[in-house]
Design a protein around this motif. Sequence first.
Motif: not given
Length: 128
Positions: A20, A28, A40, A109, A123, A125
Amino acid sequence: MTDNTTAELLRLSQELLDAIVAGDWDNYARLCDPSLSCYEPEACGHLVAGMEFHRYYFELQPSTSPRNTTIASPHVRVLGDTAVVSYVRLTQKLDAHGAPVTAAMNETRVWHRQPQGWRHVHFHRSAC
Ligand code: GLY
């Protein structure tokens, strides 16, 4: 859960974060299942599925400012062919005045063990 599995999952998680920061889309995408889902901050509270949302950021001009990402306080839980990796993501960077600052985010994750190896499937965040 073996120590080897934990170490591998943490290594893959660090690889993902490094990809990232480096803007390395190929690495990725290699680590992710195409059905990757996430919550996210960039998705404004919505669950996003698939890779296109993420590709947008990789296609922007990569930052020339130095960055370093550290996985702090990791917790790894393996449930059969699925693993949950949680940690605080510390990002060291420079502010607008060139002074070093550190940002912290909570990340969880989820990885799925597939025939070709572990793939990142979900994931979440959020700010600490
Ligand atoms: N925004 C991409 C990732 O954190 O995996």
